[in-house]
Design a protein around this motif. Structure first.
Motif, PDB file in Angstrom:
ATOM      1  N   PHE A  36       9.902  11.861  45.158  1.00  0.00           N
ATOM      2  CA  PHE A  36       8.862  12.703  44.842  1.00  0.00           C
ATOM      3  C   PHE A  36       9.398  13.745  44.168  1.00  0.00           C
ATOM      4  CE2 PHE A  36       6.874   9.708  47.480  1.00  0.00           C
ATOM      5  CZ  PHE A  36       5.560   9.358  47.010  1.00  0.00           C
ATOM      6  N   VAL A  37       8.736  14.074  43.018  1.00  0.00           N
ATOM      7  CA  VAL A  37       9.245  15.709  42.704  1.00  0.00           C
ATOM      8  C   VAL A  37       7.982  16.561  42.340  1.00  0.00           C
ATOM      9  CG1 VAL A  37      10.288  16.815  40.564  1.00  0.00           C
ATOM     10  CG2 VAL A  37      11.269  14.742  41.434  1.00  0.00           C
ATOM     11  N   GLU A  38       8.072  17.621  42.958  1.00  0.00           N
ATOM     12  CA  GLU A  38       7.006  18.618  42.613  1.00  0.00           C
ATOM     13  C   GLU A  38       7.249  19.746  41.630  1.00  0.00           C
ATOM     14  OE1 GLU A  38       3.306  20.193  43.458  1.00  0.00           O
ATOM     15  OE2 GLU A  38       3.931  18.550  44.772  1.00  0.00           O
ATOM     16  N   VAL A  39       6.630  19.661  40.626  1.00  0.00           N
ATOM     17  CA  VAL A  39       6.727  20.549  39.381  1.00  0.00           C
ATOM     18  C   VAL A  39       5.655  21.707  39.637  1.00  0.00           C
ATOM     19  CG1 VAL A  39       6.507  20.986  36.845  1.00  0.00           C
ATOM     20  CG2 VAL A  39       7.209  18.737  37.887  1.00  0.00           C
ATOM     21  N   PRO A  40       6.290  22.918  40.132  1.00  0.00           N
ATOM     22  CA  PRO A  40       5.266  24.203  40.228  1.00  0.00           C
ATOM     23  C   PRO A  40       4.486  24.410  39.133  1.00  0.00           C
ATOM     24  CG  PRO A  40       7.638  24.513  41.106  1.00  0.00           C
ATOM     25  CD  PRO A  40       7.526  23.224  40.140  1.00  0.00           C
ATOM     26  N   HIS A  41       3.403  25.139  39.211  1.00  0.00           N
ATOM     27  CA  HIS A  41       2.445  25.677  38.214  1.00  0.00           C
ATOM     28  C   HIS A  41       3.333  26.521  37.572  1.00  0.00           C
ATOM     29  CE1 HIS A  41      -1.378  23.853  38.796  1.00  0.00           C
ATOM     30  NE2 HIS A  41      -1.162  23.897  40.149  1.00  0.00           N
ATOM     31  N   GLY A  42       3.532  26.747  36.239  1.00  0.00           N
ATOM     32  CA  GLY A  42       3.972  27.805  35.442  1.00  0.00           C
ATOM     33  C   GLY A  42       5.334  27.691  35.249  1.00  0.00           C
ATOM     34  N   SER A  43       5.931  26.488  35.380  1.00  0.00           N
ATOM     35  CA  SER A  43       7.356  26.249  35.330  1.00  0.00           C
ATOM     36  C   SER A  43       7.770  26.284  34.037  1.00  0.00           C
ATOM     37  CB  SER A  43       7.880  24.845  36.216  1.00  0.00           C
ATOM     38  OG  SER A  43       7.644  25.144  37.452  1.00  0.00           O
ATOM     39  N   SER A  44       8.849  26.889  33.523  1.00  0.00           N
ATOM     40  CA  SER A  44       9.312  26.565  32.109  1.00  0.00           C
ATOM     41  C   SER A  44      10.235  25.391  32.078  1.00  0.00           C
ATOM     42  CB  SER A  44      10.362  27.895  31.874  1.00  0.00           C
ATOM     43  OG  SER A  44      11.601  27.616  32.694  1.00  0.00           O
ATOM     44  N   SER A  45      10.411  24.917  30.672  1.00  0.00           N
ATOM     45  CA  SER A  45      11.146  23.627  30.396  1.00  0.00           C
ATOM     46  C   SER A  45      12.415  23.693  30.962  1.00  0.00           C
ATOM     47  CB  SER A  45      11.077  23.327  28.947  1.00  0.00           C
ATOM     48  OG  SER A  45      11.683  24.435  28.135  1.00  0.00           O
ATOM     49  N   ARG A  46      13.117  25.036  30.922  1.00  0.00           N
ATOM     50  CA  ARG A  46      14.517  24.922  31.667  1.00  0.00           C
ATOM     51  C   ARG A  46      14.305  24.837  33.095  1.00  0.00           C
ATOM     52  NH1 ARG A  46      18.367  29.688  29.671  1.00  0.00           N
ATOM     53  NH2 ARG A  46      18.446  28.193  28.012  1.00  0.00           N
ATOM     54  N   GLN A  77       3.159  19.541  32.604  1.00  0.00           N
ATOM     55  CA  GLN A  77       2.099  19.600  33.696  1.00  0.00           C
ATOM     56  C   GLN A  77       2.703  19.774  34.967  1.00  0.00           C
ATOM     57  OE1 GLN A  77      -1.112  20.097  32.044  1.00  0.00           O
ATOM     58  NE2 GLN A  77       0.162  19.736  30.408  1.00  0.00           N
ATOM     59  N   ALA A  78       2.192  20.736  35.722  1.00  0.00           N
ATOM     60  CA  ALA A  78       2.403  20.885  37.245  1.00  0.00           C
ATOM     61  C   ALA A  78       1.685  19.553  38.029  1.00  0.00           C
ATOM     62  CB  ALA A  78       1.850  22.115  37.620  1.00  0.00           C
ATOM     63  N   GLY A  79       2.450  19.449  39.069  1.00  0.00           N
ATOM     64  CA  GLY A  79       2.173  18.371  40.064  1.00  0.00           C
ATOM     65  C   GLY A  79       3.071  17.673  40.738  1.00  0.00           C
ATOM     66  N   GLU A  80       2.621  16.577  41.344  1.00  0.00           N
ATOM     67  CA  GLU A  80       3.682  15.740  42.187  1.00  0.00           C
ATOM     68  C   GLU A  80       3.976  14.632  41.305  1.00  0.00           C
ATOM     69  OE1 GLU A  80       4.749  14.998  46.684  1.00  0.00           O
ATOM     70  OE2 GLU A  80       2.615  13.999  46.255  1.00  0.00           O
ATOM     71  N   TYR A  81       5.085  14.297  40.877  1.00  0.00           N
ATOM     72  CA  TYR A  81       5.484  12.916  40.363  1.00  0.00           C
ATOM     73  C   TYR A  81       6.261  12.071  41.123  1.00  0.00           C
ATOM     74  CZ  TYR A  81       3.752  15.641  36.090  1.00  0.00           C
ATOM     75  OH  TYR A  81       2.982  16.251  35.564  1.00  0.00           O
ATOM     76  N   PHE A  82       6.166  10.785  40.843  1.00  0.00           N
ATOM     77  CA  PHE A  82       6.932   9.771  41.613  1.00  0.00           C
ATOM     78  C   PHE A  82       7.877   8.904  40.992  1.00  0.00           C
ATOM     79  CE2 PHE A  82       6.973   5.343  43.691  1.00  0.00           C
ATOM     80  CZ  PHE A  82       7.709   5.980  44.739  1.00  0.00           C
TER      81      PHE A  82
END
Length: 358
Positions: A36-46, A77-82
């Protein structure tokens, strides 16, 4: 000079091939349990590229960022990905750009109580039942539509919800109530059918269901009535008839004598054994519709759209009684004599005998 140009062209071609390889070729196999990978809100592409590289999802962070910058109109988009299988950076980008976050389906069945829902959530490892019940006992979410409600029971709409890996109880009850309000607006927006003639024929269920009058009862009372209808019959076409029977009994100040209300009391006390006894029917509780006339103080479960619609537009009929017919439905009667005859039919069918025709 020509050799330098040729070398630069070869390097450019090699770089392009390397970028293509890093972006288009699937990268690595994951363990069976995936990651699982959590992408935080407001994260840049880098920052997202570095995160994905660190977690082993993409082959190269620079290549992923390069691809992302080629699509400036699509944000990640922010959120948790599997991730559980080898995936190209191209597919990873579009998964994040389309917000395909990890979700698990959770189904609330029609008629379930908040206690049933809590047990199901705990059994599915979504959250402790106590967490859900704590949120469900806070009626703040429905103060605008049911100011006197003590809990959210009755307003937790039965549907399939798509939950994250770590859903919050308040987030879930909020979504359930939002869904209820959405469905309720659909039910009440439908024009009431024109009234027709009442009938006592057992084969007129469909016709009777289309001759209902819109209920004038307060919303909470309609939801409570719908919860009784939901628990009484699994047949959608019968629900307006059952609601009509209850409406008739309420108008005549007759006790509803609804078995599920007694079962509801016993279930909350941990005493229900699967059948009801005469002693059970006499148990003292405001929810016991054998002891008290009128509707119970609140819903005894969470009704679905068909039961809400039936309670809002009950069939206009002279029926006052119904009893099971051994086929999932019921025999309906307008008089006690008819009802007693239907009870005889039911008992003979249970015994494997042919039921009388009259």
């Amino acid at each position: 000079m020509g050799k330098i140009i040729l070398l630069l062209l070869l390097l450019a071609a090699a770089g392009a091939a390397w970028l293509w390889f890093c972006i288009e070729e699937p990268y690595r196999g994951f363990p069976a349990e995936g990651i699982f990978v959590e992408v935080p809100h407001g994260s840049s592409s880098r920052s997202v590229a570095r995160l994905l590289k660190r977690e082993g999802v993409v082959r190269n962070a620079v290549a992923f960022e390069f691809y992302a910058r080629r699509h400036p109109k699509r944000s990640l988009q922010a959120g948790e990905y599997f991730f559980d299988q080898a995936t190209s950076a191209h597919d990873v980008f579009w998964k994040l750009a389309n917000g395909q976050v990890f979700e698990q389906p959770f189904t609330v069945r029609e008629g379930e109580t908040m206690f049933d829902i809590g047990r199901d959530l705990e059994a599915g490892n979504f959250m402790p039942a106590s967490d859900f019940l704590r949120a469900a006992k806070d009626a703040t979410l429905i103060q605008d539509i049911s100011p006197h409600a003590m809990t959210l029971d009755g307003f937790l709409f039965p549907a399939t919800y798509h939950l994250s890996r770590h859903p919050t109880a308040v987030g879930l009850t909020t979504e359930m109530v939002r869904k209820f309000k959405e469905e309720w607006s659909t039910v009440t927006a439908a024009p009431a059918p024109a009234p027709g003639n009442a009938s006592t024929s057992e084969t007129d269920a469909t016709a009777l269901a289309s001759t209902g009058l819109t209920s004038t009862r307060p919303m909470t009372a309609i939801v409570t009535l719908a919860s009784l209808v939901e628990r009484e019959t699994p047949k959608r076409e019968e629900r307006p008839l059952v609601a009509g029977v209850f409406e008739n009994r309420l108008r005549k100040f007759m006790p509803l004598q609804c078995d599920p209300t007694v079962i509801y009391v016993l279930e909350q006390q941990g005493k229900y054994k699967g059948t009801l006894t005469l002693a059970d029917l006499r148990i003292e509780s405001p929810y016991n519709t054998y002891v008290h006339t009128g509707l119970p103080p609140g819903p005894i479960g969470n009704p679905g759209e068909a039961s809400l619609r039936a309670a809002y537009q009950p069939a206009q009929t002279n029926y006052l009684y119904f009893v099971a017919n051994t086929q999932g439905g019921h025999f309906f009667g307008a008089t006690l004599a008819e009802h007693n005859n239907n009870v005889i039919k039911y008992r003979r069918l249970l015994a494997g005998e042919q039921a009388p025709t009259r």
